[in-house]
Scaffold this active site. Structure first.
Site, PDB file in Angstrom:
ATOM      1  N   SER A 146     -35.523-106.018-109.919  1.00 59.82           N
ATOM      2  CA  SER A 146     -34.618-106.513-110.970  1.00 59.82           C
ATOM      3  C   SER A 146     -33.904-105.347-111.644  1.00 59.82           C
ATOM      4  N   TYR A 183     -40.175-106.482-110.690  1.00 55.39           N
ATOM      5  CA  TYR A 183     -39.550-105.783-111.815  1.00 55.39           C
ATOM      6  C   TYR A 183     -38.655-104.650-111.322  1.00 55.39           C
ATOM      7  N   ASP A 235     -32.112-118.370-124.354  1.00 52.54           N
ATOM      8  CA  ASP A 235     -32.812-117.898-123.160  1.00 52.54           C
ATOM      9  C   ASP A 235     -31.742-117.334-122.240  1.00 52.54           C
ATOM     10  N   THR A 294     -44.184-100.063-126.608  1.00 55.26           N
ATOM     11  CA  THR A 294     -43.762-101.371-127.113  1.00 55.26           C
ATOM     12  C   THR A 294     -44.804-102.398-126.673  1.00 55.26           C
ATOM     13  N   GLY A 302     -35.770-109.226-130.782  1.00 55.79           N
ATOM     14  CA  GLY A 302     -36.935-109.592-131.587  1.00 55.79           C
ATOM     15  C   GLY A 302     -38.117-108.672-131.458  1.00 55.79           C
ATOM     16  N   ASP A 309     -32.676-113.560-129.472  1.00 51.98           N
ATOM     17  CA  ASP A 309     -33.947-113.502-128.753  1.00 51.98           C
ATOM     18  C   ASP A 309     -34.367-114.912-128.343  1.00 51.98           C
ATOM     19  N   LEU A 310     -35.243-114.963-127.312  1.00 45.65           N
ATOM     20  CA  LEU A 310     -35.839-116.247-126.928  1.00 45.65           C
ATOM     21  C   LEU A 310     -36.660-116.776-128.094  1.00 45.65           C
ATOM     22  N   GLY A 367     -39.699-104.501-129.908  1.00 44.88           N
ATOM     23  CA  GLY A 367     -39.624-103.241-129.170  1.00 44.88           C
ATOM     24  C   GLY A 367     -38.281-102.550-129.196  1.00 44.88           C
TER      25      GLY A 367
HETATM   26  C1  LIG Z   1     -43.171 -88.743-108.073  1.00 51.89           C
HETATM   27  C2  LIG Z   1     -42.911 -90.198-108.297  1.00 51.89           C
HETATM   28  C3  LIG Z   1     -43.763 -90.674-109.431  1.00 51.89           C
HETATM   29  C4  LIG Z   1     -43.359 -92.097-109.791  1.00 51.89           C
HETATM   30  C5  LIG Z   1     -44.095 -92.506-111.027  1.00 51.89           C
HETATM   31  C6  LIG Z   1     -43.578 -93.815-111.489  1.00 51.89           C
HETATM   32  C7  LIG Z   1     -44.133 -94.126-112.844  1.00 51.89           C
HETATM   33  C8  LIG Z   1     -43.427 -95.313-113.428  1.00 51.89           C
HETATM   34  C9  LIG Z   1     -43.680 -95.429-114.891  1.00 51.89           C
HETATM   35  C10 LIG Z   1     -43.110 -96.732-115.417  1.00 51.89           C
HETATM   36  C11 LIG Z   1     -42.268 -96.466-116.609  1.00 51.89           C
HETATM   37  C12 LIG Z   1     -41.387 -97.605-116.954  1.00 51.89           C
HETATM   38  C13 LIG Z   1     -42.144 -98.880-117.216  1.00 51.89           C
HETATM   39  C14 LIG Z   1     -41.211 -99.814-117.935  1.00 51.89           C
HETATM   40  O1  LIG Z   1     -40.200-100.310-117.141  1.00 51.89           O
HETATM   41  C15 LIG Z   1     -41.935-100.924-118.661  1.00 51.89           C
HETATM   42  C16 LIG Z   1     -42.923-101.589-117.797  1.00 51.89           C
HETATM   43  O2  LIG Z   1     -42.651-102.061-116.738  1.00 51.89           O
HETATM   44  S1  LIG Z   1     -44.480-101.559-118.465  1.00 51.89           S
HETATM   45  C17 LIG Z   1     -45.449-102.227-117.131  1.00 51.89           C
HETATM   46  C18 LIG Z   1     -45.687-101.192-116.040  1.00 51.89           C
HETATM   47  N1  LIG Z   1     -46.587-101.762-115.073  1.00 51.89           N
HETATM   48  C19 LIG Z   1     -47.373-101.037-114.263  1.00 51.89           C
HETATM   49  O3  LIG Z   1     -47.321 -99.815-114.225  1.00 51.89           O
HETATM   50  C20 LIG Z   1     -48.356-101.804-113.418  1.00 51.89           C
HETATM   51  C21 LIG Z   1     -49.733-101.518-113.955  1.00 51.89           C
HETATM   52  N2  LIG Z   1     -50.777-102.135-113.125  1.00 51.89           N
HETATM   53  C22 LIG Z   1     -51.252-103.363-113.406  1.00 51.89           C
HETATM   54  O4  LIG Z   1     -50.798-104.064-114.297  1.00 51.89           O
HETATM   55  C23 LIG Z   1     -52.412-103.825-112.561  1.00 51.89           C
HETATM   56  O5  LIG Z   1     -52.946-102.699-111.888  1.00 51.89           O
HETATM   57  C24 LIG Z   1     -52.024-104.879-111.500  1.00 51.89           C
HETATM   58  C25 LIG Z   1     -50.852-104.398-110.685  1.00 51.89           C
HETATM   59  C26 LIG Z   1     -51.686-106.185-112.226  1.00 51.89           C
HETATM   60  C27 LIG Z   1     -53.227-105.093-110.564  1.00 51.89           C
HETATM   61  O6  LIG Z   1     -54.376-105.330-111.363  1.00 51.89           O
HETATM   62  P1  LIG Z   1     -55.812-105.314-110.698  1.00 51.89           P
HETATM   63  O7  LIG Z   1     -56.793-105.565-111.786  1.00 51.89           O
HETATM   64  O8  LIG Z   1     -55.806-106.163-109.492  1.00 51.89           O
HETATM   65  O9  LIG Z   1     -55.996-103.812-110.167  1.00 51.89           O
HETATM   66  P2  LIG Z   1     -56.305-102.525-111.077  1.00 51.89           P
HETATM   67  O10 LIG Z   1     -55.546-102.603-112.364  1.00 51.89           O
HETATM   68  O11 LIG Z   1     -57.744-102.273-111.120  1.00 51.89           O
HETATM   69  O12 LIG Z   1     -55.580-101.390-110.198  1.00 51.89           O
HETATM   70  C28 LIG Z   1     -56.123-101.079-108.862  1.00 51.89           C
HETATM   71  C29 LIG Z   1     -55.826 -99.634-108.629  1.00 51.89           C
HETATM   72  O13 LIG Z   1     -54.399 -99.451-108.604  1.00 51.89           O
HETATM   73  C30 LIG Z   1     -54.032 -98.463-109.545  1.00 51.89           C
HETATM   74  N3  LIG Z   1     -52.749 -98.781-110.130  1.00 51.89           N
HETATM   75  C31 LIG Z   1     -52.361 -99.972-110.574  1.00 51.89           C
HETATM   76  N4  LIG Z   1     -51.113 -99.903-111.096  1.00 51.89           N
HETATM   77  C32 LIG Z   1     -50.717 -98.603-110.955  1.00 51.89           C
HETATM   78  C33 LIG Z   1     -49.527 -97.896-111.304  1.00 51.89           C
HETATM   79  N5  LIG Z   1     -48.501 -98.494-111.891  1.00 51.89           N
HETATM   80  N6  LIG Z   1     -49.438 -96.585-111.022  1.00 51.89           N
HETATM   81  C34 LIG Z   1     -50.488 -95.965-110.412  1.00 51.89           C
HETATM   82  N7  LIG Z   1     -51.676 -96.576-110.049  1.00 51.89           N
HETATM   83  C35 LIG Z   1     -51.767 -97.898-110.326  1.00 51.89           C
HETATM   84  C36 LIG Z   1     -55.120 -98.495-110.574  1.00 51.89           C
HETATM   85  O14 LIG Z   1     -55.128 -97.296-111.298  1.00 51.89           O
HETATM   86  C37 LIG Z   1     -56.338 -98.738-109.737  1.00 51.89           C
HETATM   87  O15 LIG Z   1     -56.697 -97.513-109.174  1.00 51.89           O
HETATM   88  P3  LIG Z   1     -58.267 -97.155-108.979  1.00 51.89           P
HETATM   89  O16 LIG Z   1     -58.728 -98.129-107.922  1.00 51.89           O
HETATM   90  O17 LIG Z   1     -58.278 -95.729-108.553  1.00 51.89           O
HETATM   91  O18 LIG Z   1     -58.902 -97.424-110.310  1.00 51.89           O
HETATM   92  N1  LIG Z   2     -41.217-100.528-122.877  1.00 49.65           N
HETATM   93  C1  LIG Z   2     -40.941 -99.790-121.827  1.00 49.65           C
HETATM   94  O1  LIG Z   2     -41.678 -98.886-121.427  1.00 49.65           O
HETATM   95  C2  LIG Z   2     -39.675-100.047-121.060  1.00 49.65           C
HETATM   96  C3  LIG Z   2     -39.265 -99.085-120.144  1.00 49.65           C
HETATM   97  C4  LIG Z   2     -38.110 -99.313-119.394  1.00 49.65           C
HETATM   98  C5  LIG Z   2     -37.366-100.436-119.605  1.00 49.65           C
HETATM   99  N2  LIG Z   2     -37.780-101.351-120.514  1.00 49.65           N
HETATM  100  C6  LIG Z   2     -36.939-102.541-120.707  1.00 49.65           C
HETATM  101  O2  LIG Z   2     -36.495-102.566-122.054  1.00 49.65           O
HETATM  102  C7  LIG Z   2     -36.259-103.912-122.453  1.00 49.65           C
HETATM  103  C8  LIG Z   2     -37.020-104.204-123.739  1.00 49.65           C
HETATM  104  O3  LIG Z   2     -38.381-104.052-123.440  1.00 49.65           O
HETATM  105  P1  LIG Z   2     -39.489-103.861-124.594  1.00 49.65           P
HETATM  106  O4  LIG Z   2     -40.414-102.809-124.128  1.00 49.65           O
HETATM  107  O5  LIG Z   2     -38.815-103.749-125.908  1.00 49.65           O
HETATM  108  O6  LIG Z   2     -40.249-105.255-124.463  1.00 49.65           O
HETATM  109  P2  LIG Z   2     -40.703-106.316-125.562  1.00 49.65           P
HETATM  110  O7  LIG Z   2     -41.579-107.253-124.823  1.00 49.65           O
HETATM  111  O8  LIG Z   2     -41.190-105.627-126.771  1.00 49.65           O
HETATM  112  O9  LIG Z   2     -39.323-107.052-125.954  1.00 49.65           O
HETATM  113  C9  LIG Z   2     -38.669-107.878-125.048  1.00 49.65           C
HETATM  114  C10 LIG Z   2     -37.940-108.949-125.849  1.00 49.65           C
HETATM  115  O10 LIG Z   2     -37.169-109.748-124.957  1.00 49.65           O
HETATM  116  C11 LIG Z   2     -37.324-111.107-125.323  1.00 49.65           C
HETATM  117  N3  LIG Z   2     -37.090-111.978-124.165  1.00 49.65           N
HETATM  118  C12 LIG Z   2     -37.900-112.130-123.086  1.00 49.65           C
HETATM  119  N4  LIG Z   2     -37.382-113.047-122.244  1.00 49.65           N
HETATM  120  C13 LIG Z   2     -36.214-113.473-122.810  1.00 49.65           C
HETATM  121  C14 LIG Z   2     -35.235-114.418-122.427  1.00 49.65           C
HETATM  122  N5  LIG Z   2     -35.359-115.124-121.294  1.00 49.65           N
HETATM  123  N6  LIG Z   2     -34.173-114.608-123.249  1.00 49.65           N
HETATM  124  C15 LIG Z   2     -34.059-113.907-124.403  1.00 49.65           C
HETATM  125  N7  LIG Z   2     -34.957-112.990-124.828  1.00 49.65           N
HETATM  126  C16 LIG Z   2     -36.021-112.791-124.026  1.00 49.65           C
HETATM  127  C17 LIG Z   2     -38.761-111.217-125.828  1.00 49.65           C
HETATM  128  O11 LIG Z   2     -38.931-112.352-126.657  1.00 49.65           O
HETATM  129  C18 LIG Z   2     -38.904-109.903-126.587  1.00 49.65           C
HETATM  130  O12 LIG Z   2     -38.535-110.036-127.931  1.00 49.65           O
HETATM  131  C19 LIG Z   2     -36.708-104.784-121.282  1.00 49.65           C
HETATM  132  O13 LIG Z   2     -35.587-105.124-120.484  1.00 49.65           O
HETATM  133  C20 LIG Z   2     -37.626-103.853-120.483  1.00 49.65           C
HETATM  134  O14 LIG Z   2     -37.676-104.197-119.117  1.00 49.65           O
HETATM  135  C21 LIG Z   2     -38.911-101.204-121.258  1.00 49.65           C
END
Ligand SMILES: CCCCCCCCCCCCC[C@@H](O)CC(=O)SCCNC(=O)CCNC(=O)[C@H](O)C(C)(C)COP(=O)(O)OP(=O)(O)OC[C@H]1O[C@@H](n2cnc3c(N)ncnc32)[C@H](O)[C@@H]1OP(=O)(O)O
Ligand SMILES: NC(=O)c1ccc[n+]([C@@H]2O[C@H](COP(=O)([O-])OP(=O)(O)OC[C@H]3O[C@@H](n4cnc5c(N)ncnc54)[C@H](O)[C@@H]3O)[C@@H](O)[C@H]2O)c1
Length: 311
Positions: free
Chosen positions: A205, A202, A108, A237, A53, A75-76, A55
């Site tokens: 997982s 995450y 789900d 996404t 549904g 999708d959920l 991304g």
């Molecule tokens: C050589 C090895 C390099 C490895 C690099 C790895 C990069 C990975 C990239 C990921 C790609 C795939 C992602 C994909 O699977 C899809 C997703 O998972 S999308 C979601 C990704 N999530 C994150 O990256 C976490 C982001 N952070 C947050 O959501 C918040 O920071 C949170 C953890 C909820 C905490 O929030 P809070 O408000 O309490 O703190 P701040 O946001 O103010 O952050 C405090 C300081 O921490 C630094 N920070 C936070 N997260 C990251 C991070 N992921 N990487 C680096 N630094 C991070 C932030 O910048 C603040 O720093 P500062 O105090 O200097 O402002």
């Molecule tokens: N976007 C990125 O940067 C990124 C990077 C690496 C891996 N991924 C992975 O790729 C996949 C898709 O991510 P996306 O970025 O498209 O996210 P998204 O949030 O756009 O899409 C995720 C979809 O999964 C569905 N979903 C969530 N929980 C569910 C459940 N319990 N049962 C059935 N459906 C469910 C949501 O309704 C949504 O439509 C995810 O597994 C995510 O972890 C995303």
């Protein structure tokens, strides 16, 4: 069963029809010219896509349909799945997709009963198991380890890891009992390989998805079922829209290609793994990150580069 030509599937979801297509008078959308059909790598395949549904799952559904597959979009969020089926356009008419029209399903993936019913419904709808299965369903509950709640841990593991266990198991059981070959593609993440600040749940997982898929590949190869993981980096996404901008700015600076990826970049890799072009690939982890593998390995091409060069 919705009346034939009503534009609705057996569940009452909108069938894939081009905007403005008037089924009763216009009949089925025109079939593709034969030569295009012969070029379709997934002609006559039935593909189950979870998380369809939004991304990446939506982009995967569109790409697989373009290659001739009939898509079961799960999708959920039922409405979101129906919207994806609508977006697949007229390609899903019975004339063009021999396996029947693209269809939306709601489940789900973290619930065993729901996944069992999903595979039953798909087989009832199409009279066969899906030969391509792409698990995209996933979510994040980001927080620093020191502050992460048990619920945030449990929910992410339940959907991202247990959900893929349940879907992979149910699909494999259906394929093995019907003697069909198949290709299972599980969406992990580069975070499962290198970790990421704020994502202990995450990352765990996604690392689990890699190990699950490698083991499934070892067990299912004898049944003609391939299992591979795709490890995207940051892809634009709704999932990544929640990431603080200052974090995105940091990470983008580390990406040699200098930008986030698109869902279509992941869909390219998934389609390759779904097709016979990858017929001798199983147990692999294909990185789609805009970086060299392992975030900076020397002299290696990224997964996307390998896929594009293979065309
Ligand atoms: C050589 C090895 C390099 C490895 C690099 C790895 C990069 C990975 C990239 C990921 C790609 C795939 C992602 C994909 O699977 C899809 C997703 O998972 S999308 C979601 C990704 N999530 C994150 O990256 C976490 C982001 N952070 C947050 O959501 C918040 O920071 C949170 C953890 C909820 C905490 O929030 P809070 O408000 O309490 O703190 P701040 O946001 O103010 O952050 C405090 C300081 O921490 C630094 N920070 C936070 N997260 C990251 C991070 N992921 N990487 C680096 N630094 C991070 C932030 O910048 C603040 O720093 P500062 O105090 O200097 O402002
Ligand atoms: N976007 C990125 O940067 C990124 C990077 C690496 C891996 N991924 C992975 O790729 C996949 C898709 O991510 P996306 O970025 O498209 O996210 P998204 O949030 O756009 O899409 C995720 C979809 O999964 C569905 N979903 C969530 N929980 C569910 C459940 N319990 N049962 C059935 N459906 C469910 C949501 O309704 C949504 O439509 C995810 O597994 C995510 O972890 C995303």
């Amino acid at each position: 069963m919705a009346p034939r030509g009503s534009g609705l599937d057996w569940r009452g979801c909108a069938l894939a029809t081009p905007p403005g297509w008037d089924w009763p008078s216009a009949g089925c959308p025109p079939a593709r010219p034969l030569d295009m059909a012969s070029q379709l790598r997934l002609r006559s395949a039935l593909a189950l896509v979870t998380g369809a549904g939004s991304g990446i799952g939506r982009a995967v559904s569109v790409r697989l349909a373009k290659e001739g597959a009939t898509v079961a979009a799960c999708d959920l969020d039922r409405a979101a799945a129906c919207e994806t089926v609508w977006l697949l356009g007229g390609q899903g008419s019975e004339k063009v997709a021999p396996g029947g029209a693209h269809t939306a399903f709601q489940a789900d993936v973290s619930e065993a009963g729901a996944v069992r019913r999903l595979l039953e419904q798909v087989q009832a709808c199409f009279s066969r198991p899906p030969s391509v299965v792409v698990s995209c369903a996933g979510l994040t509950r980001d927080e620093f380890l020191l502050r992460m709640s048990e619920d945030d841990w449990d929910r992410v593991i339940a959907v991202n890891l247990k959900g893929i266990f349940l879907v992979t198991q149910a699909a494999a059981q259906a394929l093995v009992s019907s003697g069909c070959r198949g290709s299972i593609i599980n969406i992990s993440s580069i975070v499962g390989k290198v970790g990421n600040v704020g994502q202990t749940n995450y990352a765990a997982s996604k690392a689990g998805v890699i190990g699950l898929t490698q083991t499934a590949a070892r067990e299912l190869g004898r049944h003609g079922i391939r299992c591979n993981s795709v490890l995207p980096g940051f892809i634009t996404t709704p999932m990544t829209q929640k990431v603080p901008q200052k974090v995105l700015d940091k990470v983008i600076g580390m990406i040699p290609m200098g930008h986030l990826g698109d869902p279509e970049d992941v869909a390219d890799a998934v389609t390759f793994l779904a097709s016979e072009d990858s017929g001798y690939i199983t147990g692999a982890s294909v990185e789609v990150t805009g970086m060299r593998p392992s975030w900076g390995g020397r002299g290696q091409r990224s997964g996307t580069q390998m896929i594009r060069e293979s065309r």
